[in-house]
Design an enzyme around this catalytic site. Structure first.
Site, mmCIF file in Angstrom:
data_model
loop_
_atom_site.group_PDB
_atom_site.id
_atom_site.type_symbol
_atom_site.label_atom_id
_atom_site.label_comp_id
_atom_site.label_asym_id
_atom_site.label_seq_id
_atom_site.Cartn_x
_atom_site.Cartn_y
_atom_site.Cartn_z
ATOM 1 N N ARG A 54 -0.489 44.725 41.840
ATOM 2 C CA ARG A 54 0.413 43.574 41.801
ATOM 3 C C ARG A 54 1.820 44.028 42.169
ATOM 4 O O ARG A 54 2.073 45.225 42.326
ATOM 5 C CB ARG A 54 0.381 42.821 40.454
ATOM 6 C CG ARG A 54 0.139 43.592 39.201
ATOM 7 C CD ARG A 54 1.253 44.475 38.704
ATOM 8 N NE ARG A 54 2.538 43.852 38.725
ATOM 9 C CZ ARG A 54 3.669 44.513 38.867
ATOM 10 N NH1 ARG A 54 3.685 45.835 38.995
ATOM 11 N NH2 ARG A 54 4.820 43.881 38.896
ATOM 12 N N GLY A 55 2.712 43.020 42.287
ATOM 13 C CA GLY A 55 4.044 43.313 42.807
ATOM 14 C C GLY A 55 4.011 43.016 44.304
ATOM 15 O O GLY A 55 3.073 43.420 45.004
ATOM 16 N N ALA A 56 5.046 42.302 44.781
ATOM 17 C CA ALA A 56 4.996 41.773 46.152
ATOM 18 C C ALA A 56 4.744 42.843 47.227
ATOM 19 O O ALA A 56 3.795 42.713 48.018
ATOM 20 C CB ALA A 56 6.282 40.992 46.422
ATOM 21 N N ARG A 95 -3.300 35.230 46.356
ATOM 22 C CA ARG A 95 -2.091 34.891 45.583
ATOM 23 C C ARG A 95 -1.098 34.201 46.529
ATOM 24 O O ARG A 95 -0.793 34.747 47.595
ATOM 25 C CB ARG A 95 -1.442 36.142 44.959
ATOM 26 C CG ARG A 95 -2.292 36.779 43.871
ATOM 27 C CD ARG A 95 -1.498 37.747 43.023
ATOM 28 N NE ARG A 95 -0.716 37.069 42.003
ATOM 29 C CZ ARG A 95 0.161 37.702 41.216
ATOM 30 N NH1 ARG A 95 0.397 38.987 41.379
ATOM 31 N NH2 ARG A 95 0.824 37.036 40.285
ATOM 32 N N GLN A 199 4.177 42.672 32.009
ATOM 33 C CA GLN A 199 4.463 43.718 33.008
ATOM 34 C C GLN A 199 5.653 44.581 32.576
ATOM 35 O O GLN A 199 5.720 45.760 32.910
ATOM 36 C CB GLN A 199 4.769 43.090 34.380
ATOM 37 C CG GLN A 199 3.573 42.486 35.085
ATOM 38 C CD GLN A 199 3.402 41.012 34.774
ATOM 39 O OE1 GLN A 199 3.795 40.541 33.712
ATOM 40 N NE2 GLN A 199 2.802 40.277 35.684
ATOM 41 N N ASP A 240 9.571 37.975 44.788
ATOM 42 C CA ASP A 240 8.336 37.741 45.541
ATOM 43 C C ASP A 240 8.573 36.990 46.843
ATOM 44 O O ASP A 240 7.770 37.077 47.765
ATOM 45 C CB ASP A 240 7.336 36.974 44.673
ATOM 46 C CG ASP A 240 6.739 37.919 43.651
ATOM 47 O OD1 ASP A 240 7.430 38.225 42.654
ATOM 48 O OD2 ASP A 240 5.622 38.408 43.879
ATOM 49 N N LYS A 251 8.972 36.615 38.949
ATOM 50 C CA LYS A 251 8.187 36.430 37.722
ATOM 51 C C LYS A 251 8.785 35.373 36.804
ATOM 52 O O LYS A 251 9.994 35.341 36.594
ATOM 53 C CB LYS A 251 8.100 37.785 37.012
ATOM 54 C CG LYS A 251 7.310 37.844 35.738
ATOM 55 C CD LYS A 251 5.919 37.276 35.834
ATOM 56 C CE LYS A 251 5.101 37.830 36.960
ATOM 57 N NZ LYS A 251 3.899 37.001 37.255
HETATM 58 O O1 MRU Z 1 2.635 38.744 38.944
HETATM 59 P P1 MRU Z 1 3.213 40.036 39.430
HETATM 60 O O2 MRU Z 1 3.126 41.130 38.416
HETATM 61 O O3 MRU Z 1 2.669 40.440 40.778
HETATM 62 O O4 MRU Z 1 4.755 39.724 39.636
HETATM 63 C C1 MRU Z 1 5.568 40.726 40.170
HETATM 64 C C2 MRU Z 1 6.998 40.361 40.222
HETATM 65 O O5 MRU Z 1 7.387 39.272 39.894
HETATM 66 C C3 MRU Z 1 7.927 41.407 40.771
HETATM 67 O O6 MRU Z 1 9.190 41.285 40.197
HETATM 68 C C4 MRU Z 1 8.060 41.216 42.282
HETATM 69 O O7 MRU Z 1 6.800 41.160 42.897
HETATM 70 C C5 MRU Z 1 8.866 42.264 42.915
HETATM 71 S S1 MRU Z 1 8.052 43.796 42.956
HETATM 72 C C6 MRU Z 1 8.970 44.931 43.790
#
Ligand code: MRU
Length: 353
Positions: A54-56, A95, A199, A240, A251
């Site tokens: 996870r994470g963009a 997603r 997270q 994201d 998030k």
């Molecule tokens: O649902 P997630 O854990 O994928 O959400 C991640 C976030 O909101 C991060 O802040 C975002 O993707 C930036 S990651 C460098």
């Protein structure tokens, strides 16, 4: 505590030598370190959808490696490009909010438009590695740019996880903290839990603690009083998707942090690589917000369900209004409000009115 040897073994996502996408299963962290090898479209989709990765930026890289792994398995007698496009659409649908996912899939497809399988495979291999290496470079530059905004000893509040586990090296929002540590800075970081999937508690606290950074875990609801107490000099978050006007999806709960920061005159900084900026979205209203299952709120981290039978609303992201953001820090430089002009100028785009 994990040993430094354990930590050295940890990586977010990579292409394994035997042709799999390999990830660390983030749903098990911090209690268990387990790596997964993914080879089918369904397993890659599942890993992204269930937040095993996870994470963009990390889901973009996973999709890019995934496209290469899946392309190798397309039968020789199939319409190669059509089948690869179908697989790409399928991965994108795992997603909806982070634009990095579709960005990476589209980059992979455009590298092989009009090619047959034989010609396409080496190009896809090159492209997915380029996406990964580019992300590493961007994370490093973001960390350097971000570090210029703070000073040794500052108190930093962070939300969700925008570190190594969310990208490649350094991450985005945690990049200046990790780089600063290497350079001898002593930050005092407050990581909020980030309900409902934690997270912040499970991943950010884990990463920073093991990097030797002074990190304190707080409930999301403690952020406001900490800001009032003067212990927070800046808020650092990843994102994201950034719309052309500077509205930012991140998030769920990010917007609350930003509103609080504005009230207490604490700078609120958003960190992202250019792959997270979507000039096709005019404003945050155009960003699709993922909704997830009620069990994540009521059951997942509890021994007994809370609020049985009660309906729940579980958006995974919210949109922080551009006006609440002090600066958006990218690999190319730092943008300030009004973002329609500053983002367009930095990235050589036509300003979106
Ligand atoms: O649902 P997630 O854990 O994928 O959400 C991640 C976030 O909101 C991060 O802040 C975002 O993707 C930036 S990651 C460098």
């Amino acid at each position: 505590m994990f040993t430094s040897t354990d930590m050295e073994k940890i990586f977010t996502v990579r292409l394994s030598e035997d042709g799999h996408v390999e990830i660390i299963d983030q749903t098990l962290l911090p209690n268990e370190v387990k790596f997964l090898k993914l080879k089918t479209a369904e397993s890659i989709y599942e890993a992204i959808h269930e937040l095993r990765v996870r994470g963009a930026p990390a889901i973009g890289i996973t999709a890019a490696f995934g496209m290469y792994v899946l392309a190798r398995q397309i039968p020789d007698n199939a319409d190669f490009y059509k089948e690869l496009s179908r697989l790409g659409e399928y991965l994108i649908s795992s997603r909806p909010t982070a634009v990095n996912l579709s960005f990476a899939v589209k980059k992979m497809l455009s590298a092989v438009e009009g090619c047959g399988k034989e010609a396409a495979l080496p190009r896809l291999y090159e492209e997915c590695n380029a996406i990964y290496n580019e992300d590493r470079k961007m994370c490093r530059a973001i960390a350097e740019n971000g570090l210029s905004l703070v000073k040794d000893g500052d108190g930093i509040l962070t939300h969700c996880n925008a570190g190594v586990l969310a990208a490649s090296e350094y991450g985005t929002g945690l990049g200046p903290l990790l780089l600063g540590k290497e350079l001898g800075y002593n930050f005092k970081v407050y990581s909020d839990e980030t309900r409902p999937l934690l997270q912040g508690a499970r991943l950010t606290a884990f990463e920073l603690f093991n990097a030797g950074i002074d990190v304190t875990l707080i409930c999301d609801s403690a952020a406001s009083m900490l800001m009032k107490s003067g212990k927070i000099n800046a808020c650092f978050v990843g994102c994201d998707r950034v719309a052309a006007n500077g509205d930012v999806a991140n998030k769920i709960g990010t917007r609350s942090v930003a509103v609080n920061a504005k009230y207490h005159s604490v700078p609120f900084y958003v960190f992202c690589p250019s792959s997270t900026i979507d000039f096709n979205c005019k404003s945050g209203d155009d960003i699709v917000i993922e909704e997830r299952s009620p069990e994540e709120i009521t059951t997942k981290f509890f021994s007994k369900p809370t609020a049985p039978g009660v309906k729940c609303f579980n958006p995974a992201f919210d949109v922080t209004d551009a006006e609440l953001i002090t600066a958006i820090i990218t690999e190319k430089g730092i943008c300030r409000y009004p973002y329609s002009a500053s983002l367009a100028e930095l990235f050589g785009h036509q300003e979106v009115k």
